[in-house]
Design an enzyme around this catalytic site. Structure first.
Site, PDB file in Angstrom:
ATOM      1  N   LEU A 189      40.265  50.579  24.724  1.00 15.34           N
ATOM      2  CA  LEU A 189      41.275  50.482  25.910  1.00 15.34           C
ATOM      3  C   LEU A 189      40.465  49.337  26.887  1.00 15.34           C
ATOM      4  O   LEU A 189      39.377  49.535  27.166  1.00 15.34           O
ATOM      5  CB  LEU A 189      41.356  51.964  26.610  1.00 15.34           C
ATOM      6  CG  LEU A 189      42.052  52.719  26.071  1.00 15.34           C
ATOM      7  CD1 LEU A 189      42.007  54.075  26.494  1.00 15.34           C
ATOM      8  CD2 LEU A 189      43.690  52.529  25.602  1.00 15.34           C
ATOM      9  N   GLU A 249      43.981  59.150  34.171  1.00 10.01           N
ATOM     10  CA  GLU A 249      44.811  58.643  33.448  1.00 10.01           C
ATOM     11  C   GLU A 249      44.800  59.438  32.055  1.00 10.01           C
ATOM     12  O   GLU A 249      45.890  59.991  31.538  1.00 10.01           O
ATOM     13  CB  GLU A 249      45.082  57.209  33.272  1.00 10.01           C
ATOM     14  CG  GLU A 249      46.316  56.776  32.875  1.00 10.01           C
ATOM     15  CD  GLU A 249      46.969  56.798  31.626  1.00 10.01           C
ATOM     16  OE1 GLU A 249      48.079  57.112  31.236  1.00 10.01           O
ATOM     17  OE2 GLU A 249      46.054  56.714  30.562  1.00 10.01           O
TER      18      GLU A 249
HETATM   19  N1  FOL Z   1      48.690  56.636  26.552  1.00 11.77           N
HETATM   20  C1  FOL Z   1      48.197  56.752  27.778  1.00 11.77           C
HETATM   21  N2  FOL Z   1      48.980  56.988  28.806  1.00 11.77           N
HETATM   22  N3  FOL Z   1      47.102  56.423  27.999  1.00 11.77           N
HETATM   23  C2  FOL Z   1      45.965  56.008  27.149  1.00 11.77           C
HETATM   24  O1  FOL Z   1      44.767  55.936  27.626  1.00 11.77           O
HETATM   25  C3  FOL Z   1      46.575  56.344  25.736  1.00 11.77           C
HETATM   26  N4  FOL Z   1      45.401  56.013  24.729  1.00 11.77           N
HETATM   27  C4  FOL Z   1      46.049  55.935  23.425  1.00 11.77           C
HETATM   28  C5  FOL Z   1      47.439  56.125  23.147  1.00 11.77           C
HETATM   29  N5  FOL Z   1      48.443  56.597  24.341  1.00 11.77           N
HETATM   30  C6  FOL Z   1      47.884  56.532  25.547  1.00 11.77           C
HETATM   31  C7  FOL Z   1      45.030  55.551  22.342  1.00 11.77           C
HETATM   32  N6  FOL Z   1      43.759  55.643  22.767  1.00 11.77           N
HETATM   33  C8  FOL Z   1      41.654  59.445  23.742  1.00 11.77           C
HETATM   34  C9  FOL Z   1      41.206  57.826  23.723  1.00 11.77           C
HETATM   35  C10 FOL Z   1      41.653  56.826  23.291  1.00 11.77           C
HETATM   36  C11 FOL Z   1      43.030  57.081  23.216  1.00 11.77           C
HETATM   37  C12 FOL Z   1      43.708  58.029  23.118  1.00 11.77           C
HETATM   38  C13 FOL Z   1      43.042  59.267  23.340  1.00 11.77           C
HETATM   39  C14 FOL Z   1      41.122  60.325  24.099  1.00 11.77           C
HETATM   40  O2  FOL Z   1      39.747  60.475  24.103  1.00 11.77           O
HETATM   41  N7  FOL Z   1      41.734  61.460  24.290  1.00 11.77           N
HETATM   42  C15 FOL Z   1      41.140  62.801  24.866  1.00 11.77           C
HETATM   43  C16 FOL Z   1      40.897  62.721  26.372  1.00 11.77           C
HETATM   44  C17 FOL Z   1      40.203  63.704  26.656  1.00 11.77           C
HETATM   45  C18 FOL Z   1      39.848  63.833  28.450  1.00 11.77           C
HETATM   46  O3  FOL Z   1      39.197  62.816  28.648  1.00 11.77           O
HETATM   47  O4  FOL Z   1      40.425  64.620  29.142  1.00 11.77           O
HETATM   48  C19 FOL Z   1      42.103  63.980  24.520  1.00 11.77           C
HETATM   49  O5  FOL Z   1      41.827  65.115  24.293  1.00 11.77           O
HETATM   50  O6  FOL Z   1      43.444  63.478  24.579  1.00 11.77           O
END
Ligand code: FOL
Length: 179
Positions: free
Chosen positions: A24, A31
């Site tokens: 990203l 976010e």
């Molecule tokens: N949509 C939006 N609105 N924001 C984003 O950052 C996003 N990212 C992706 C797809 N749609 C999106 C793809 N990339 C994580 C990291 C990168 C990613 C998607 C998810 C991730 O680490 N998610 C954890 C976050 C936990 C936290 O920090 O609270 C998760 O549990 O979803």
């Protein structure tokens, strides 16, 4: 034809940028927390949501967050052998949706398409892809992958206030397919 309802979730820059060098182009913890909350959120507590992503997106998720917890992770790839326990690997989006339809129908509430560009493009062309949850970031950090132009058959149904985080300004918009 699949009866599963698909939603797209994406954060993009003012020129539709979504990524740079397979990560990203920003750091927006709040976010990302909202992404986690939305993609986990199920009305029926006996069900889960599925998150469907391309292989590059899978690899871009920090190892400690992979697979995304409390969600059925589906990775689209024809070369990946094993993405780990509980993670489904499918060659194409259509195959993944068929698999979910045939084997997870009553276990899955929502299917979230979480990228990248190629998967977003394929999903936008499916009539059962009914909603887009878009985070519009006003700035234009350098990107090398882009979200497609949002088709005119989607209309904005809600717009949040602008928020500032780490020097970026963004708001949330939900789009729905016109019927
Ligand atoms: N949509 C939006 N609105 N924001 C984003 O950052 C996003 N990212 C992706 C797809 N749609 C999106 C793809 N990339 C994580 C990291 C990168 C990613 C998607 C998810 C991730 O680490 N998610 C954890 C976050 C936990 C936290 O920090 O609270 C998760 O549990 O979803």
């Amino acid at each position: 034809m699949s009866s599963l309802r698909l939603s797209i979730i994406v954060a993009m820059t003012a020129d539709n940028g979504i990524g740079f060098k397979n990560s990203l182009p920003w750091s927006l913890p709040n976010e990302l927390r909202n992404f986690a909350k939305l993609t986990k959120n199920c009305k029926d507590k006996s069900k889960q949501n599925a998150v469907v992503m391309g292989r590059n997106t899978w690899e871009s998720i920090p190892a400690q967050h992979r697979p995304l917890k409390d969600r059925l992770n589906v990775v689209l790839s024809s070369t990946l052998k094993d993405a780990g326990e509980g993670v489904l690997v499918c060659p194409r989006l259509k195959d993944a949706l068929t698999l979910l339809e045939e084997n997870y129908q009553n276990k899955i509430e929502n299917v979230w398409i979480i990228g990248g560009a190629r998967v977003y493009e394929d999903a936008l062309n499916l009539s059962n892809c009914h909603k887009l949850h878009v985070t519009h970031i006003q700035e234009k950090p350098e990107c090398d992958v882009f979200f497609p132009t949002i088709p005119r058959d989607f209309q904005i149904i809600t717009t949040s206030e602008m928020v500032e985080e780490n020097g970026f300004h963004y708001n949330y918009q939900v789009y729905e397919r016109r019927t």
